[in-house]
Scaffold this active site. Sequence first.
Site, PDB file in Angstrom:
ATOM      1  N   SER A  83       0.831  -1.196   0.000  1.00 24.23           N
ATOM      2  CA  SER A  83       0.000   0.000   0.000  1.00 24.23           C
ATOM      3  C   SER A  83       0.876   1.261   0.000  1.00 24.23           C
ATOM      4  O   SER A  83       1.753   1.392  -0.851  1.00 24.23           O
ATOM      5  CB  SER A  83      -0.951  -0.040   1.194  1.00 24.23           C
ATOM      6  OG  SER A  83      -1.979   0.898   1.059  1.00 24.23           O
ATOM      7  N   ASP A 241      -9.001  -3.588  -5.524  1.00 26.70           N
ATOM      8  CA  ASP A 241      -8.942  -4.496  -4.371  1.00 26.70           C
ATOM      9  C   ASP A 241      -9.691  -3.928  -3.173  1.00 26.70           C
ATOM     10  O   ASP A 241      -9.611  -4.436  -2.074  1.00 26.70           O
ATOM     11  CB  ASP A 241      -7.494  -4.808  -4.006  1.00 26.70           C
ATOM     12  CG  ASP A 241      -6.725  -3.583  -3.505  1.00 26.70           C
ATOM     13  OD1 ASP A 241      -7.323  -2.491  -3.345  1.00 26.70           O
ATOM     14  OD2 ASP A 241      -5.505  -3.715  -3.264  1.00 26.70           O
ATOM     15  N   HIS A 263      -7.273  -5.898  -0.530  1.00 19.40           N
ATOM     16  CA  HIS A 263      -6.128  -5.082  -0.155  1.00 19.40           C
ATOM     17  C   HIS A 263      -5.407  -5.602   1.087  1.00 19.40           C
ATOM     18  O   HIS A 263      -4.203  -5.370   1.255  1.00 19.40           O
ATOM     19  CB  HIS A 263      -6.585  -3.637   0.088  1.00 19.40           C
ATOM     20  CG  HIS A 263      -5.468  -2.659   0.171  1.00 19.40           C
ATOM     21  ND1 HIS A 263      -4.751  -2.248  -0.934  1.00 19.40           N
ATOM     22  CD2 HIS A 263      -4.914  -2.005   1.231  1.00 19.40           C
ATOM     23  CE1 HIS A 263      -3.824  -1.380  -0.571  1.00 19.40           C
ATOM     24  NE2 HIS A 263      -3.901  -1.224   0.743  1.00 19.40           N
ATOM     25  N   ASP A 265      -5.893  -9.033   2.292  1.00 23.44           N
ATOM     26  CA  ASP A 265      -5.552 -10.439   2.072  1.00 23.44           C
ATOM     27  C   ASP A 265      -4.230 -10.594   1.338  1.00 23.44           C
ATOM     28  O   ASP A 265      -3.548 -11.604   1.472  1.00 23.44           O
ATOM     29  CB  ASP A 265      -6.649 -11.139   1.261  1.00 23.44           C
ATOM     30  CG  ASP A 265      -7.922 -11.342   2.066  1.00 23.44           C
ATOM     31  OD1 ASP A 265      -7.867 -11.201   3.298  1.00 23.44           O
ATOM     32  OD2 ASP A 265      -8.965 -11.631   1.461  1.00 23.44           O
TER      33      ASP A 265
END
Length: 296
Positions: A83, A241, A263, A265
């Site tokens: 991220s 996601d 996002h 998982d």
Amino acid sequence: MSQRCATRYPLVLVPGMFGFIRLVLYPYWYGIVSALRRGGAVVVAVKVSPLHSSEVRGEQLLALIDDILRQTGAQKVNLIGHSQGSLTARYAAAKRPDLVASVTSVAGPNHGSELADYLQAHYPADSAKGRVLSVALRLINALMSLLDIGYRGPKLPVNLNASHASLTTAGVTLFNQRYPQGLPVTWGGRGPEEVNGVRYYSWSGTLQPGKTDKGRNLFDGTNRTCRLFARTFVREAGQCDGLVGRYSSHLGMVIGDDYPLDHFDIVNQSLGLVGKGAEPIRLFVEHAERLKAAGV
């Protein structure tokens, strides 16, 4: 012990927004660190400011890299960012390419997040709704900081507005103008695989529209959250996601952009309660093998 993941340089795992090392019995990188170590890799999971700009987080990461190099005797590191951690890693590599062998973006908003854009439009910081959201997020961060028993460093600065601005399309566009290494020239394309001696990789997942979750994903609360957030997407509707769009995630060599992973998982959170057929740990192990084969 197997040496299949024994990369030349240490693997440094960089978390995203609200990132942590371990909330009591809940690791950020559940099962991933242990799997890589069983394969012979030197792995370090780090923590930077959970809420701040990518540049501030990047400076913190550079200081951590110096410490890791001193402790391990290595000359460089391989950065794997999840991220906002991918933007943080990109900043560090752009500033000190001599210390970074590779940058891998895992579900990174390399062209911004439509969710961040939605929140900016509907919950502006100077509005009543924006202030309520800000208080809620600060409380969440404070609670998570108290529970992060895996972190033993100094108190890290927090700037919620800077964090949010860093993830909007406009904010990431400015970031990309300063640090374009590895970015695709065309939307949805691939970027250069090596810039200034640093290798660039990425992978990401998508929610499966119209499909009912099966297997252990039935108990995965974060998947429901991602499906709710996915409703804010317009440009990449049905191709995200939950927090990051499929094509927005592209950087360098795109290993894959449609794995059946939301996002969270994709880094095996929810204690590994991922959907049927999803294997996030395998992606990290295979990538370590890829880095080893590349000589980094």
